[in-house]
Design an enzyme around this catalytic site. Structure first.
Site, PDB file in Angstrom:
ATOM      1  N   HIS A  61     106.244  15.428  63.644  1.00 49.28           N
ATOM      2  CA  HIS A  61     107.712  15.541  63.596  1.00 49.28           C
ATOM      3  C   HIS A  61     108.107  16.932  64.067  1.00 49.28           C
ATOM      4  O   HIS A  61     107.581  17.927  63.580  1.00 49.28           O
ATOM      5  CB  HIS A  61     108.216  15.319  62.172  1.00 49.28           C
ATOM      6  N   GLY A  92     111.423  18.825  64.168  1.00 52.80           N
ATOM      7  CA  GLY A  92     112.841  18.984  63.877  1.00 52.80           C
ATOM      8  C   GLY A  92     113.290  20.409  64.186  1.00 52.80           C
ATOM      9  O   GLY A  92     112.486  21.260  64.577  1.00 52.80           O
ATOM     10  N   GLU A 120      95.478  25.576  59.201  1.00 53.35           N
ATOM     11  CA  GLU A 120      96.780  26.247  59.150  1.00 53.35           C
ATOM     12  C   GLU A 120      96.963  27.183  60.339  1.00 53.35           C
ATOM     13  O   GLU A 120      98.064  27.300  60.877  1.00 53.35           O
ATOM     14  CB  GLU A 120      96.974  27.004  57.837  1.00 53.35           C
ATOM     15  N   GLY A 139     104.244  28.469  57.292  1.00 45.07           N
ATOM     16  CA  GLY A 139     103.645  27.293  56.685  1.00 45.07           C
ATOM     17  C   GLY A 139     104.155  27.161  55.262  1.00 45.07           C
ATOM     18  O   GLY A 139     104.130  28.138  54.504  1.00 45.07           O
ATOM     19  N   HIS A 159      88.631  16.669  52.828  1.00 42.77           N
ATOM     20  CA  HIS A 159      87.343  17.032  53.405  1.00 42.77           C
ATOM     21  C   HIS A 159      86.446  15.806  53.309  1.00 42.77           C
ATOM     22  O   HIS A 159      86.137  15.330  52.215  1.00 42.77           O
ATOM     23  CB  HIS A 159      86.748  18.236  52.672  1.00 42.77           C
TER      24      HIS A 159
END
Length: 145
Positions: free
Chosen positions: A107, A109, A63, A83, A90
């Site tokens: 992607h 956008g 993250e 996020g 894993h």
């Protein structure tokens, strides 16, 4: 706007001071037009009780690199990144050494970014495969945060 790899890496590492990224010793080490790379040492500070890399530490690494990568595509004066979903598989255990997370855009956008983050070991073996969805939001005034 021209791409400046050194400036991006310096910025990512600077804003990580006094955060979870610093606690986990995450370091941003490479960047490109469509990717960002960070490393994290594997040692007892990121182990689960069985002495293996904790899945949560892997997800925090994923993250961190995916969210920082989204920041490469937005105007920091007008937008913020959050996020909103992360999924991780894993695939291999790791006890020590270094893991490397590479975030690549799937992607891009105006309001949603989707990233694939591959976490590998020193031999290139896949440790975890993650998918991160980030939302791009208008920047709030500091009193609204």
């Amino acid at each position: 706007m021209t791409f400046d790899k050194e400036k991006i890496l310096k910025y990512c590492n600077k804003v990580s001071e006094n955060t979870l990224m610093r606690t986990l010793n995450i370091e941003y080490v490479d960047a490109g037009e469509d990717f960002l790379v960070a490393t994290m040492p594997v040692n007892p500070s990121v182990h689960q009780p069985m002495g293996l890399l904790h899945g949560g530490a892997s997800v925090a690494l994923a993250e961190s690199v995916g969210s920082a990568a989204s920041m490469l595509y937005v105007n920091h004066e007008h937008s913020e990144v959050r996020g909103i979903e992360i999924a991780a598989n894993h695939l291999k255990a790791k006890r020590d050494g270094i893991v490397t997370a590479t975030a690549k855009i799937i992607h891009k956008g105006k309001s949603i970014h989707l990233w694939e983050i591959r976490i590998t070991d020193e031999n290139g073996s896949l440790i975890s495969l993650c998918k991160l969805t980030n939302m791009v939001l208008p920047k709030r005034k500091s009193e609204d945060k």
